[in-house]
Design a protein around this motif. Structure first.
Motif, PDB file in Angstrom:
ATOM      1  N   ASP A 106      37.160  39.109  58.164  1.00  0.00           N
ATOM      2  CA  ASP A 106      38.136  38.047  57.959  1.00  0.00           C
ATOM      3  C   ASP A 106      39.083  38.471  56.839  1.00  0.00           C
ATOM      4  O   ASP A 106      38.687  38.547  55.674  1.00  0.00           O
ATOM      5  N   ILE A 107      40.344  38.774  57.175  1.00  0.00           N
ATOM      6  CA  ILE A 107      41.276  39.315  56.185  1.00  0.00           C
ATOM      7  C   ILE A 107      41.643  38.297  55.118  1.00  0.00           C
ATOM      8  O   ILE A 107      42.255  38.666  54.093  1.00  0.00           O
ATOM      9  N   ARG A 108      41.282  37.039  55.277  1.00  0.00           N
ATOM     10  CA  ARG A 108      41.535  36.054  54.219  1.00  0.00           C
ATOM     11  C   ARG A 108      40.783  36.408  52.951  1.00  0.00           C
ATOM     12  O   ARG A 108      41.154  35.960  51.856  1.00  0.00           O
ATOM     13  N   ILE A 109      39.743  37.211  53.081  1.00  0.00           N
ATOM     14  CA  ILE A 109      38.972  37.656  51.916  1.00  0.00           C
ATOM     15  C   ILE A 109      39.867  38.393  50.930  1.00  0.00           C
ATOM     16  O   ILE A 109      39.695  38.303  49.710  1.00  0.00           O
ATOM     17  N   TYR A 110      40.860  39.127  51.449  1.00  0.00           N
ATOM     18  CA  TYR A 110      41.749  39.903  50.586  1.00  0.00           C
ATOM     19  C   TYR A 110      42.660  39.029  49.730  1.00  0.00           C
ATOM     20  O   TYR A 110      43.322  39.537  48.808  1.00  0.00           O
ATOM     21  N   ASN A 111      42.721  37.754  50.003  1.00  0.00           N
ATOM     22  CA  ASN A 111      43.585  36.855  49.230  1.00  0.00           C
ATOM     23  C   ASN A 111      42.966  36.449  47.899  1.00  0.00           C
ATOM     24  O   ASN A 111      43.640  35.842  47.060  1.00  0.00           O
ATOM     25  N   SER A 112      41.701  36.768  47.687  1.00  0.00           N
ATOM     26  CA  SER A 112      41.012  36.344  46.470  1.00  0.00           C
ATOM     27  C   SER A 112      40.822  37.508  45.505  1.00  0.00           C
ATOM     28  O   SER A 112      41.070  38.671  45.842  1.00  0.00           O
ATOM     29  N   SER A 113      40.405  37.192  44.295  1.00  0.00           N
ATOM     30  CA  SER A 113      40.098  38.194  43.271  1.00  0.00           C
ATOM     31  C   SER A 113      38.710  37.898  42.707  1.00  0.00           C
ATOM     32  O   SER A 113      38.110  36.859  43.024  1.00  0.00           O
ATOM     33  N   PHE A 114      38.220  38.782  41.848  1.00  0.00           N
ATOM     34  CA  PHE A 114      36.836  38.643  41.383  1.00  0.00           C
ATOM     35  C   PHE A 114      36.723  39.081  39.935  1.00  0.00           C
ATOM     36  O   PHE A 114      37.336  40.082  39.522  1.00  0.00           O
ATOM     37  N   THR A 115      35.952  38.338  39.155  1.00  0.00           N
ATOM     38  CA  THR A 115      35.654  38.682  37.766  1.00  0.00           C
ATOM     39  C   THR A 115      34.145  38.683  37.582  1.00  0.00           C
ATOM     40  O   THR A 115      33.468  37.728  37.971  1.00  0.00           O
ATOM     41  N   GLY A 116      33.622  39.742  37.016  1.00  0.00           N
ATOM     42  CA  GLY A 116      32.184  39.817  36.795  1.00  0.00           C
ATOM     43  C   GLY A 116      31.813  41.059  36.024  1.00  0.00           C
ATOM     44  O   GLY A 116      32.589  42.008  35.932  1.00  0.00           O
TER      45      GLY A 116
END
Length: 290
Positions: free
Chosen positions: A247-257
């Motif tokens: 699902d290419i909508r995943i690329y719309n987010s970012s991640f911090t960790g």
């Protein structure tokens, strides 16, 4: 709607239970001169993740730029590859060059040494490496990259990232000073505690904390509002797995960790919670969905 995470986690733990919890940071074997296809005999060790949070970069444009008629000696430009050091995805290792320069290579990296290294220190990096260059002002150390950008140093410590599948070349200077030569032979002088990124003809310089750029050399993995596409690429290299996105909508987010010793399953669990991502692992393949 999420999948049955409890069931998935248990199954995934079985897959990754046998993987070691600490990264390999030992000597990399010398594969000698490459002929024909690239050497494929590589170490098969899987590292564990770690991290510290990075801070926002303060961008500025006040840096030294100057031109040079012959920025790279002909001996470096025409050198033939003599030795190759190679690490696979999920592997890290270090090597000492003939001049006592030490290079720590990150996952999926290749370092090629020129045949005339003793007289004219030249190497090619395809990947990411932390360099502790032996000082020699009479014989500069040159690094070629896949994008045509070259690095010239006389003795310093820095991190260089220039994977063949990434668009830019990034350098973070820890000690000393270096000169970055663009594809059109424009030279950018970089000072201590500075970063420089070159993407095509665009150059961005920034002030940063060097320890964050070299966290991977200490077995640490960090993300600070990192685009998901970059997160996925780094996880693939770090754990030696293939990750596909359905699902290419995943690329719309970012991640911090920040991670230190966590398994891939634990990282994916946090992604699942914070980014509403479903995952499934089969062997060394990971499928992400939303």
């Amino acid at each position: 709607m999420h999948m049955d995470n409890n069931h998935i986690v248990e199954k995934n733990r079985e897959v990754f239970a046998s993987l070691p919890d600490s990264p390999y940071l030992g000597h990399i074997p010398d594969y000698g001169q490459r002929t024909g296809k690239a050497v494929r005999k590589v170490l098969r060790l899987i590292t564990a993740a770690a991290a510290v949070l990075s801070v926002p970069l303060a961008i500025y444009t006040a840096y030294d730029i100057f031109s040079a008629e012959k920025p790279v000696p002909e001996q470096v430009a025409s050198a033939v590859v003599q030795r190759t050091y190679m690490v696979n995805d999920g592997v890290k290792g270090s090597v000492m060059l003939p001049d006592s320069t030490i290079v720590c290579l990150n996952s999926g990296s290749v370092l090629e040494i020129s045949d005339n290294f003793e007289s004219c220190r030249g190497v090619t990096l395809k990947g990411e490496g932390y360099f502790e260059v032996k000082a020699d002002r009479t014989n500069p150390f040159y690094i070629n990259t896949p994008k045509g950008v070259k690095i010239m140093v006389t003795g310093t410590e820095f991190n260089l990232s220039c994977y063949e599948d990434q668009n830019d070349v990034k350098l973070s200077l820890v000690k000393g000073s270096v000169e970055v030569i663009s594809g059109d032979d424009i030279i950018y002088r970089v000072s201590e505690n500075e970063d420089i990124s070159i993407t095509g003809g665009k150059v961005v310089k920034s002030v940063t904390k060097a320890q964050e750029a070299v966290a991977w050399t200490k077995g640490k993995l960090l993300f600070d509002d990192t685009p998901m596409k970059d997160v996925i690429t780094r996880l693939e290299r770090w754990y030696g797995v293939d990750i596909s996105v359905e699902d290419i909508r995943i690329y719309n987010s970012s991640f911090t960790g920040e991670f230190s010793g966590e398994s891939l399953v634990q990282v994916l669990e946090l992604l699942s919670i914070t980014s509403d991502i479903e995952y499934h692992i089969t062997g060394n393949k990971v499928i992400l969905n939303q």
